[in-house]
Design an enzyme around this catalytic site. Structure first.
Site, PDB file in Angstrom:
ATOM      1  N   ARG A   6      51.438  35.598-120.613  1.00 41.93           N
ATOM      2  CA  ARG A   6      51.386  37.062-120.532  1.00 41.93           C
ATOM      3  C   ARG A   6      51.345  37.787-121.864  1.00 41.93           C
ATOM      4  O   ARG A   6      51.028  38.971-121.900  1.00 41.93           O
ATOM      5  CB  ARG A   6      52.557  37.571-119.693  1.00 41.93           C
ATOM      6  CG  ARG A   6      52.315  37.347-118.211  1.00 41.93           C
ATOM      7  CD  ARG A   6      53.550  37.646-117.394  1.00 41.93           C
ATOM      8  NE  ARG A   6      54.574  36.648-117.645  1.00 41.93           N
ATOM      9  CZ  ARG A   6      55.746  36.597-117.024  1.00 41.93           C
ATOM     10  NH1 ARG A   6      56.050  37.526-116.132  1.00 41.93           N
ATOM     11  NH2 ARG A   6      56.611  35.647-117.288  1.00 41.93           N
ATOM     12  N   ARG A  58      54.859  28.194-124.084  1.00 48.29           N
ATOM     13  CA  ARG A  58      54.339  29.398-123.419  1.00 48.29           C
ATOM     14  C   ARG A  58      53.325  30.165-124.287  1.00 48.29           C
ATOM     15  O   ARG A  58      53.267  31.386-124.239  1.00 48.29           O
ATOM     16  CB  ARG A  58      55.478  30.343-123.016  1.00 48.29           C
ATOM     17  CG  ARG A  58      56.412  29.772-121.963  1.00 48.29           C
ATOM     18  CD  ARG A  58      55.742  29.796-120.599  1.00 48.29           C
ATOM     19  NE  ARG A  58      56.586  29.172-119.603  1.00 48.29           N
ATOM     20  CZ  ARG A  58      57.402  29.842-118.783  1.00 48.29           C
ATOM     21  NH1 ARG A  58      57.475  31.145-118.834  1.00 48.29           N
ATOM     22  NH2 ARG A  58      58.108  29.192-117.901  1.00 48.29           N
TER      23      ARG A  58
HETATM   24  O1  CP3 Z   1      51.666  27.835-122.451  1.00 46.70           O
HETATM   25  C1  CP3 Z   1      52.468  27.032-121.914  1.00 46.70           C
HETATM   26  O2  CP3 Z   1      53.577  26.763-122.389  1.00 46.70           O
HETATM   27  C2  CP3 Z   1      52.009  26.291-120.673  1.00 46.70           C
HETATM   28  C3  CP3 Z   1      52.348  26.880-119.454  1.00 46.70           C
HETATM   29  C4  CP3 Z   1      53.726  26.758-118.825  1.00 46.70           C
HETATM   30  C5  CP3 Z   1      54.083  27.595-117.743  1.00 46.70           C
HETATM   31  N1  CP3 Z   1      55.286  27.189-117.270  1.00 46.70           N
HETATM   32  C6  CP3 Z   1      53.254  28.687-117.241  1.00 46.70           C
HETATM   33  C7  CP3 Z   1      53.919  29.797-116.523  1.00 46.70           C
HETATM   34  C8  CP3 Z   1      54.767  25.854-119.012  1.00 46.70           C
HETATM   35  C9  CP3 Z   1      54.918  24.770-120.049  1.00 46.70           C
HETATM   36  C10 CP3 Z   1      55.755  26.140-118.020  1.00 46.70           C
HETATM   37  C11 CP3 Z   1      56.985  25.365-117.863  1.00 46.70           C
HETATM   38  C12 CP3 Z   1      58.108  25.952-117.108  1.00 46.70           C
HETATM   39  N2  CP3 Z   1      58.073  26.622-115.928  1.00 46.70           N
HETATM   40  C13 CP3 Z   1      59.452  25.808-117.473  1.00 46.70           C
HETATM   41  C14 CP3 Z   1      59.923  25.070-118.687  1.00 46.70           C
HETATM   42  C15 CP3 Z   1      59.719  25.895-119.902  1.00 46.70           C
HETATM   43  C16 CP3 Z   1      60.738  26.977-120.123  1.00 46.70           C
HETATM   44  O3  CP3 Z   1      60.320  28.133-120.242  1.00 46.70           O
HETATM   45  O4  CP3 Z   1      61.926  26.650-120.165  1.00 46.70           O
HETATM   46  C17 CP3 Z   1      60.237  26.455-116.505  1.00 46.70           C
HETATM   47  C18 CP3 Z   1      61.738  26.563-116.504  1.00 46.70           C
HETATM   48  C19 CP3 Z   1      59.349  26.954-115.521  1.00 46.70           C
HETATM   49  C20 CP3 Z   1      59.695  27.704-114.287  1.00 46.70           C
HETATM   50  C21 CP3 Z   1      59.069  29.047-114.329  1.00 46.70           C
HETATM   51  N3  CP3 Z   1      57.754  29.286-113.980  1.00 46.70           N
HETATM   52  C22 CP3 Z   1      59.616  30.275-114.793  1.00 46.70           C
HETATM   53  C23 CP3 Z   1      61.046  30.467-115.276  1.00 46.70           C
HETATM   54  C24 CP3 Z   1      58.605  31.249-114.723  1.00 46.70           C
HETATM   55  C25 CP3 Z   1      58.638  32.680-115.205  1.00 46.70           C
HETATM   56  C26 CP3 Z   1      58.871  33.673-114.132  1.00 46.70           C
HETATM   57  C27 CP3 Z   1      58.424  35.051-114.591  1.00 46.70           C
HETATM   58  O5  CP3 Z   1      57.463  35.557-114.013  1.00 46.70           O
HETATM   59  O6  CP3 Z   1      59.023  35.573-115.545  1.00 46.70           O
HETATM   60  C28 CP3 Z   1      57.466  30.606-114.211  1.00 46.70           C
HETATM   61  C29 CP3 Z   1      56.137  31.220-113.987  1.00 46.70           C
HETATM   62  C30 CP3 Z   1      55.166  30.938-115.080  1.00 46.70           C
HETATM   63  N4  CP3 Z   1      54.858  29.697-115.537  1.00 46.70           N
HETATM   64  C31 CP3 Z   1      54.388  31.890-115.781  1.00 46.70           C
HETATM   65  C32 CP3 Z   1      53.585  31.175-116.677  1.00 46.70           C
HETATM   66  C33 CP3 Z   1      52.544  31.714-117.614  1.00 46.70           C
HETATM   67  C34 CP3 Z   1      54.404  33.387-115.536  1.00 46.70           C
HETATM   68  C35 CP3 Z   1      53.646  33.708-114.296  1.00 46.70           C
HETATM   69  C36 CP3 Z   1      52.485  34.614-114.518  1.00 46.70           C
HETATM   70  O7  CP3 Z   1      51.922  34.709-115.609  1.00 46.70           O
HETATM   71  O8  CP3 Z   1      52.065  35.203-113.499  1.00 46.70           O
END
Ligand code: CP3
Length: 355
Positions: A42, A38
């Site tokens: 944000r 990540r």
């Molecule tokens: O920089 C990186 O690591 C690459 C981007 C990345 C995202 N999601 C972007 C994202 C990666 C590798 C993921 C993987 C992901 N997504 C996982 C596995 C990694 C982990 O954290 O365990 C999981 C479980 C997800 C599912 C998911 N998608 C979640 C739990 C969330 C967060 C919800 C929230 O808003 O708190 C997302 C949304 C997400 N994926 C965001 C980002 C940057 C946030 C959305 C936003 O910025 O508007």
């Protein structure tokens, strides 16, 4: 020949020779490589700016935006690898599953998958379903130069959890109900997901990703016996499917202290470790022949610079005897992390481990 391979009889490329890929291959490194799960997202004001008004899933489908967001943490922090900006649910969306990523919540699936008839909605993924991924990775590998790009996908269990629960879940009760109550349906579900995941990773490697990470974020909810019986075969199938490319395969989960042994058997080259198990103990649990990645608690970054250094030093000391070490956090960067704390941490790890 892509930037990844150091083929027999040819000079290895600068990417192939990077500290990150060398550590994954358990070769000597000029310094311990660092990247952060990540790292794009944000915590960066420049990310919030370019994402303004664009929903998460839509942003994953715009190659130029994906390229910019992926590059932001590389420019700012000087990390040793980029991770492709996307989400684990993108391939599911691409095959027509009705889902969305809700801000502050995570992936939400309109109609959960719980019956045999529901399986029909999980068709195979083809490269044509995700042309925006190949396009973005093509743009990125040109921009990144020698910095390797990590592709990724969600592991079958973690994807199944979102599909069966219909959204994020603390206890995974519907998922476990299916796993224990209808083992054949569960096995078929995970098998389908392993096919989709393998196809999605292949697209990324063929477009130029230098390594891949399988995120099994929620698998720590299982006992070792259940992991072995109900999850390991599907994850192994994914790793086997991409073994022939010769790019490092990383396997990550959270709360997996008791699963590190069986996770080591699933076939990855590098095993990710969260902050609950010290790296030397993790190496004993995983067994020989693997590099490890980890494992600073992401919450430590909210402490003083001195405390961050002291905790990072503990990680480096515990990892000093490993066959290969990629420094990372034990889970993703928390959204309100001060980005300067991340930049300082990269500098600290590089300086302290310079050989
Ligand atoms: O920089 C990186 O690591 C690459 C981007 C990345 C995202 N999601 C972007 C994202 C990666 C590798 C993921 C993987 C992901 N997504 C996982 C596995 C990694 C982990 O954290 O365990 C999981 C479980 C997800 C599912 C998911 N998608 C979640 C739990 C969330 C967060 C919800 C929230 O808003 O708190 C997302 C949304 C997400 N994926 C965001 C980002 C940057 C946030 C959305 C936003 O910025 O508007």
């Amino acid at each position: 020949m892509s930037a990844n391979q150091g083929p027999a009889g040819q000079q290895p490329t600068a990417t192939y020779d990077s500290a990150f890929l060398r550590a994954c291959r358990r070769e000597p490194v000029p310094h311990t490589p660092v990247w952060f799960m990540r790292q794009a997202g944000r915590s960066l004001p420049e990310y919030l700016k370019v994402r303004e008004g664009i929903p998460m899933l839509e942003s994953c489908m715009r190659p130029e935006l994906v390229t910019e967001i992926t590059l932001q943490p590389v420019r700012r922090h000087g990390v040793d690898a980029a991770i492709y900006f996307s989400d684990i649910v993108v391939p599911l969306k691409a095959i027509g599953i009705d889902l969305d990523i809700k801000p502050g919540v995570g992936p939400v699936v309109e109609n959960p998958i719980r019956t045999r008839a529901d399986l029909d909605r999980l068709r195979e993924l083809t490269p044509e379903d995700v042309t925006y991924v190949s396009e973005a990775i093509g743009l990125l590998t040109r921009e990144l130069g020698a910095t390797p790009l990590i592709g990724f996908a969600g592991a079958p269990f973690t994807l199944a959890s979102y599909l069966v629960e219909g959204g994020p879940s603390r206890n995974h009760e519907h998922t476990k109900a299916l796993m224990y109550g209808d083992p054949q349906l569960w096995a078929d579900l995970l098998d389908r997901l392993s096919g989709i995941t393998a196809a999605f990773l292949k697209v990324q490697i063929e477009a130029g990703a230098s390594a891949v990470q399988l995120f099994d974020s929620w698998v720590g909810a299982l006992s070792p016996a259940d992991y072995r019986r109900s999850v390991l075969p599907a994850s192994r199938k994914v790793f086997d499917a991409v073994a022939g490319y010769g790019v490092p395969r990383i396997h990550f989960g959270v709360g997996t202290g008791e699963l590190l042994g069986p996770m080591g058997e699933a076939g990855a080259d590098v095993v990710g470790v969260d902050w609950r198990v010290p790296m030397d103990e993790a190496a004993r649990r995983v067994g020989p022949g693997k590099a490890l990645q980890g494992n600073l608690d992401p919450a430590v970054l909210f402490s003083t610079p001195q405390a961050v250094e002291a905790k990072a030093a503990e990680v480096l000391e515990a990892a000093a005897g490993l066959e290969g070490h990629v420094f990372n956090l034990g889970h993703g960067v928390l959204p309100t992390t001060d980005p300067d704390a991340l930049t300082r941490l990269v500098e600290y790890v590089h300086t302290r481990t310079a050989r």
